[in-house]
Design a protein around this motif. Structure first.
Motif, short mmCIF file in Angstrom:
data_model
loop_
_atom_site.label_atom_id
_atom_site.label_comp_id
_atom_site.label_asym_id
_atom_site.label_seq_id
_atom_site.Cartn_x
_atom_site.Cartn_y
_atom_site.Cartn_z
N ILE A 1 0.85 -1.20 0.00
CA ILE A 1 0.00 0.00 0.00
C ILE A 1 0.88 1.25 0.00
O ILE A 1 0.63 2.21 -0.74
N ALA B 1 2.00 1.71 -3.38
CA ALA B 1 0.94 2.26 -4.23
C ALA B 1 0.75 3.75 -3.98
O ALA B 1 0.54 4.52 -4.90
N PHE C 1 2.88 5.98 -6.02
CA PHE C 1 2.32 6.16 -7.36
C PHE C 1 1.18 7.17 -7.33
O PHE C 1 1.14 8.11 -8.10
N TYR D 1 -7.62 -1.98 0.24
CA TYR D 1 -7.16 -2.56 -1.02
C TYR D 1 -8.08 -2.14 -2.17
O TYR D 1 -7.64 -1.82 -3.27
N ILE D 2 -9.39 -2.14 -1.88
CA ILE D 2 -10.35 -1.69 -2.90
C ILE D 2 -10.06 -0.23 -3.25
O ILE D 2 -10.04 0.16 -4.41
N THR E 1 -7.26 1.31 -3.11
CA THR E 1 -6.07 1.40 -3.97
C THR E 1 -6.43 1.15 -5.43
O THR E 1 -6.00 1.87 -6.32
N ILE E 2 -7.25 0.11 -5.65
CA ILE E 2 -7.63 -0.21 -7.03
C ILE E 2 -8.40 0.96 -7.64
O ILE E 2 -8.10 1.41 -8.75
N THR F 1 -6.08 3.79 -8.36
CA THR F 1 -5.17 3.48 -9.47
C THR F 1 -5.88 3.66 -10.80
O THR F 1 -5.32 4.15 -11.77
N VAL F 2 -7.16 3.29 -10.82
CA VAL F 2 -7.92 3.37 -12.06
C VAL F 2 -8.31 4.81 -12.37
O VAL F 2 -8.24 5.27 -13.50
N ARG G 1 -5.42 10.32 -12.92
CA ARG G 1 -4.95 10.64 -14.26
C ARG G 1 -3.64 11.44 -14.20
O ARG G 1 -3.23 11.89 -13.14
#
Lengths: 308, 359, 523
Positions: A229, A232, A235, A280-281, A283-284, A287-288, A291
């Motif tokens: 995490i 992540a 990022f 975790y959700i 993070t996803i 990430t999606v 932009r």
């Protein structure tokens, strides 16, 4: 009200190790190095923190041991990825498996199979005089443990080093165009070693936070993906220290809410497991949805110099 | 030219062998810390492995899911994509396997049931994989992060089901009811647990090799992995390939759920096989992502795992099970370093020859 | 804080230096001297070892044998930092700039320690720029600058480090002739101040213009060490090439009436934000004609190629090939129309180094039914076709199964050209097809281009090498900031005129020609 303050204070507590991890990841990735061994570094930090504290009776020794072990893992990682130029994701995966085995193994070597879990004293909460008396804010920000207070200082420090010093310029140039650094007389490998070792140091502290600052014990699953995490967050925070701060606060909050909800045993139609999975959700989703990433141009690319 | 290729193949075999031995030696040294004689335990474990039919079969039994998860990682790795979420796809495959088996158990003949169960695991894992591929293709979402995180979500989902709808009728533990014999994968060696799943895994690996190296789509997947832009400019839609590669990768990992649930556990238990995803990555690396190499590397990892279990059960010795992760991790690490060593040896050899020719 | 520089030597001797890469001898027994107050030209073909020897002096590479002496005293240069300490600066052929950083940040990289006084650093950068008459904004992001300006940033970088020996690797490759003249002016001024310059180039003309002394290199060795006044272009050419090379001959273009055949581009425009990448481009390229496009790279040439090939969408205008409107077609359909395209950067766009020659050919045919059988790749057919290409294009390779990355640059380019010629039934587009190649390969590729022309293929040739443009083109267009500055017949242009056009200026004596509507129909 006190529930909310409690959740916020807990959020800041849970943010602390993530921030140590993600800030160090920012520094390393700015130089082009993804520290994919971060999960293992967190874990060995947690173990080292526990062992040092348990054996020598002081959290200080625990933290020092955690830092030392974190640096050792980081050094192995740097050797394989920088000197040997091997793939960063692959190397990290191998090290994470190895470290997981080593921590459990040495736990057994040192302590055998104890009948009840070994406990250590957790880092005390230090209320800062006066400041902690401020309503709400005081409780949230100034009634934390020492590692959180140190974190307050580290944030501006890292920002300053990265953007106002020659060291920072060298780090950022190395991640953008290592050839430019090389031609300017800066050793690309040296810079990358240093940032990775720094990651080991900080990641070790982060790991120690989970054993010393939070659980008061060590278990094999103590990190449970939190290193990833932090990885992540680097990022998602767009490789900027302040982005990392915002990111960790969001995750700390998610984790704090998750812990609170789990203590209630779920909420209405949302089961307990949903709250376990929440960070975790999140993070996803981030990430999606995120932009315009400003990825360091040579992130993850080993520097191969012709004519060696 | 022929001589050169011979030299590099020799390098490959020697360095990888040395890497494996180095991993074993390192773990052996660690055993000394527990006052255990590593030579004694290793040799006694190996003797059992080669003499005891049951234990020998266990190696292949353990290798079976490894082949699937390693293929899953290797498949996307060939396209320079990272599916770190094989563990989660395996969990969903396992959930699908146990649900479909329990649902259709006794209603249709065993062979058809097994085919349906296998298909359901492929679909479950494949959809999860394709989802990651879709996020990559549509939103350019970093697949490394999404696949990594998806495992934790899949785990929570599985645990939720085990606590609720799938919970055993007794209602005591978070696990399902046992499957009836009609849903078991047939065993192929009497007196052992080795089942048909191993054969399926080996055949799958061969088919994947053919697909990657002999078909146009396999070519495109490999080409994307080496130079995605050149492939785009050749008029090929790389986004479509991301989704296809992840779909197949996820399906492969899902199939491990079939072999483990219907072939080994014959039920679904919480927290089972928590490491086969990461072991799959290690195996794929060891085999340089070659599907045929993966068969052998999986058998090696299967052996490591069986040896670890055996050592743990030796009377009065008590080797901790974590030795398995240590052997696996260190073998992986040494194999990675072997890539570098080989490159250095190759360059030295070329340079030496060049200087000789010049002189 | 700045580092101290010991640049007060008067000569550097390179003695018996050899350097072996894994598969090539880059330098063998190289000996020469660099002196203050002198411009030393290093002349040689691509791959002759000029850059390597200078990278050794700059500490980027380590020599396998030999030594470097400063005023007779041997010194070890282990890295660029050591070289800088002796006042050596080097501008790489491919600039080593950080695009995401400002000019100031780029200049001070590696030259300051501790906390950076940004305001002061900026002042220093500006004062250096003005001393040499460079128009550079210290706060601009380097990625936003034109290549010509980026080169000035590189020079300022070197000057900031108190460089006394400046090594420049093919510095004029990215410049207009006029910019190149300015650069020469700077070089003279710099040397007149008592410094030294090493000028690496493969262009004879530049050598004769700027050099005091000339080192000629061939196959990693020194083949000549001469003073300019003692030599001439013929001798240099012989020393540099060492063998006879006959350039292919071109027959004159026949101005037949081809009607609507060939490539017709009308009012083609493309913008990114406020920047016009392509600005109202119009031309008719006829079968059997080579249209050369000259210009400094980065003025829209690549965008033009990519829109015609269907790789990039455009904003307005039309592209019609042999009567077929390409604008609605997919990239795949563009290729299937019969367009062959050799892009400027084969490693990025056209080739897969780790894959075999055969697989690289197959790359553009994987969707063609006649290259596959029963769902599998038709291996025999592929092998056969690859062998054909190796034969026809004189590709020097051990066989169809070796990785393309193992071939030399020239043979890689021939491989790409072989593949694209298979596709090019209606149009061939070449973007700097001979960049970085040796003369043998260049000739080979020129022959193929002229052959394609003779067979009636329309050829669009983009090049920054004016000699190549003049040698092959039937008509010449000059591109500047996404615009065609006009389409001319080769005889209407000379170096000065084309140079001005490349800088966006229409010379007075050409104004009437450039103003004419699409010059296609004139001939």
């Amino acid at each position: 009200m006190s529930v909310v303050v409690g959740i916020l204070a807990r959020a800041l507590t849970m943010s602390t190790p993530l921030l140590y991890g993600s800030l160090s990841e920012v520094v390393a990735e700015r130089s082009g190095m993804m520290v994919t061994a971060i999960e293992g570094i967190f874990l060995i930090g947690a173990w080292g923190g526990f062992v040092g504290t348990y054996l020598w009776g002081s959290a200080l020794y625990g933290i020092l041991l955690a830092m030392g072990l974190g640096v050792v893992v980081a050094a192995v990682y740097a050797f394989v990825t920088v000197t040997m130029r091997q793939h960063q994701v692959v190397t990290g995966t191998a090290l994470n498996i190895l470290v997981a085995g080593l921590c459990t193994y040495f736990q057994r070597v040192l302590f055998g199979i104890p009948t009840s879990p070994l406990k250590i004293e957790r880092l005390p909460q230090l209320a800062i005089p006066l400041l902690s008396d401020i309503p709400i804010l005081g409780e949230v920000f100034f009634n934390q443990n020492i590692l959180t207070y140190i974190m307050y200082a580290i944030i501006p420090l890292i920002y300053f080093v990265l953007f106002r010093t020659s060291t920072g310029l060298a780090i950022r140039s190395t991640g953008e165009n290592p050839v430019a650094s090389d031609v300017a007389g800066i050793s690309v490998n040296f810079v990358r070693y240093m940032t990775v070792l720094f990651s080991g140091l900080m990641g070790g502290v982060a790991g120690a936070f989970y054993s010393i600052g939070f659980l008061g014990m060590f278990t094999a699953g103590i990190i449970g993906g939190r290193g990833w995490i932090a990885f992540a967050i680097c990022f998602l925070g767009n490789w900027h220290p302040f982005g990392a701060v915002v990111g960790t606060l969001v995750f700390g909050l998610a984790e704090s809410i998750s812990i609170y909800m789990q203590s209630l045993g779920g909420a209405g139609f949302l089961p307990n497991e949903f709250f376990i999975a929440l960070p975790y959700i999140l993070t996803i989703v981030l990430t999606v949805s995120r932009r315009n990433f400003k990825v360091p141009a040579k992130l993850g690319v080993p520097y191969v110099k012709e004519g060696g | 030219m022929g001589k050169r290729i011979g030299a590099s193949t020799r390098d490959l075999i020697i360095t990888n062998f040395v890497a494996i031995v180095a991993g074993l030696v390192l773990s052996g040294l660690l055993l000394l810390l527990l006052d255990i004689n590593p030579i004694q335990v290793f040799s006694s474990a190996l003797t059992t492995l080669f003499t005891d039919r049951y234990m020998a079969a266990e190696v292949f039994l353990k290798a079976t899911p490894f082949i699937f998860t390693a293929l899953a990682f290797a498949f996307t790795y060939k396209a320079n994509l990272f599916n770190i979420g094989a563990q989660g796809q395996f969990y969903l495959g396992a959930v699908a396997a146990v649900s479909v088996s329990l649902l259709l158990d006794g209603k249709i003949p065993t062979p058809i049931l097994l085919v349906v169960v296998l298909a359901s695991t492929l679909v479950a894992g494949g959809l999860m994989g394709a989802g990651i591929g879709f996020l990559k293709a549509r939103y350019n979402a970093n697949e490394f992060l999404t696949s990594m995180m998806s495992t934790y979500v899949a785990l929570a989902f599985m645990n939720y089901l085990l606590r609720t709808v799938l919970k055993e009728t007794k209602g005591e533990y978070p696990q399902t009811d046992a499957l009836s014999e009609a849903a078991w994968i047939p065993r192929i060696v009497p007196g052992t647990r080795l089942h048909l799943g191993f054969v399926i895994a080996v055949v799958t690996a061969i088919l994947i090799w053919v697909f990657l190296y002999k078909t146009p789509m396999g070519f495109r997947i490999r080409a994307i992995g080496s130079n995605a832009r050149a492939v785009e400019l050749a008029g090929i839609n790389s986004r479509k390939i991301f989704v296809i590669a992840f779909l197949i990768s996820g399906a492969l990992a899902g199939a491990a759920g079939f072999t483990e649930v219907n072939g080994v556990q014959r039920m679904l238990i919480q927290d089972f096989n928590p490491d086969i995803g990461s072991a799959g990555i290690g195996i794929a690396i060891l085999a340089n992502a070659n599907p045929i190499g993966i068969i052998f590397a999986s058998i090696l990892f299967g052996a490591i795992s069986v040896i670890g279990t055996m050592m743990g059960r030796m009377p009065g010795i008590n080797v901790p099970p974590s030795i398995v992760s240590i052997i696996q991790g260190s073998v992986m690490l040494f194999v990675i370093t072997a890539y570098y060593v080989r490159a250095i040896i190759g360059i030295r050899r070329d340079k030496k020859r060049l200087k000789r020719e010049e002189a | 804080m700045r580092e101290e520089v010991k640049g007060n030597w008067s000569e550097i001797e390179i003695r018996n230096v050899s350097k072996y890469f894994a598969r090539v001898v880059a330098n063998k027994d190289v000996n020469f001297t660099i002196r203050k107050g002198e411009v030393l030209a290093l002349l040689g073909e691509n791959g002759a070892g000029k850059s390597t020897i200078m990278k050794i002096l700059y500490g980027l590479y380590q020599a396998d044998e030999g030594s470097i002496l400063f005023d007779g005293k041997e010194e070890r240069i282990a890295n660029p930092k050591d070289a800088m300490r002796f006042g050596i600066g080097m501008i790489q052929q491919h600039f080593s700039l950080v695009f995401a950083h400002t000019v100031t940040e780029n200049v001070i990289l590696g030259a300051m320690r501790g906390i950076i006084p940004y305001a002061k650093a900026k002042e220093q950068v500006e004062s250096l720029a003005s001393r040499y008459g460079f128009d550079v904004d210290a706060d601009a992001l380097v990625g936003d600058l034109d290549v010509g300006v980026q080169q000035k940033v590189e020079i300022i970088k070197a000057l900031f480090k108190q460089t006394t020996l400046l090594i420049m690797d093919e510095p004029t490759a990215v410049l207009t002739p006029q910019e190149a003249d300015q650069l020469m002016e700077f070089v003279r001024q710099f040397v007149a101040d008592g410094h030294a310059v090493v000028f690496i180039t493969h262009k004879m003309k530049e050598v004769m213009e700027i050099a005091d002394r000339i080192i000629v290199m061939r196959d990693g060795r020194i083949s000549g060490d001469l003073r300019k006044e003692d030599t001439n272009e013929a001798e240099l050419s012989r020393l540099m090439i060492g063998r006879d090379i006959v350039a292919p001959e071109k027959v004159d273009f026949e101005g037949r009436d081809h009607g609507q055949l060939g490539l017709i581009v009308e009012n083609l425009s493309l913008s990114r934000g406020k920047v016009k990448l392509l600005d109202d481009i119009d031309f008719h390229l006829r079968p059997g004609e080579v249209l050369g496009i000259a210009g400094v790279s980065g003025n829209g040439q690549e965008e033009l190629c990519e829109t015609i090939c269907g790789i990039r969408a455009f904003d307005s205008g039309s592209i019609v090939l042999d009567g077929v409107d390409l604008s609605e077609l997919s990239l795949r359909e563009h290729i299937d129309q019969g367009i062959g395209y050799v892009p400027v950067d084969r490693h990025r766009d056209a080739m897969i180094g780790s894959m075999s020659l055969a697989e690289n050919i197959y790359l553009k045919f994987s969707t063609h039914d006649d290259w596959n059988r029963h769902g599998l790749i038709d291996a025999n057919n592929l092998r056969q076709k690859t062998l054909e290409s190796i034969e026809d294009f004189d590709i020097r390779a051990p066989g169809p199964d070796v990785p393309a990355g193992n071939l030399s640059g020239g043979n890689q380019q021939k491989l790409i050209l072989a593949r694209e010629m298979r596709l090019a039934k209606k149009l061939l587009i070449l973007n700097q097809p001979t960049r970085g190649l040796d003369l043998g390969a260049i000739n080979n590729i020129h022959t193929t281009v002229l052959q394609a022309r003779a067979e009636g293929l329309p050829v669009l040739l983009i090049s920054t090498e004016l000699s190549e443009i003049f040698a092959l083109s039937d008509r010449i267009a000059v591109m500047y900031k996404g615009r065609f500055m006009g389409i001319f017949l080769p005889r209407e242009l000379n170096t000065e005129r084309i140079g001005l056009l490349m800088a966006g200026i229409v010379p007075d004596d050409l104004a009437h020609v450039a103003d004419e509507e699409i010059r296609a129909e004139v001939v």
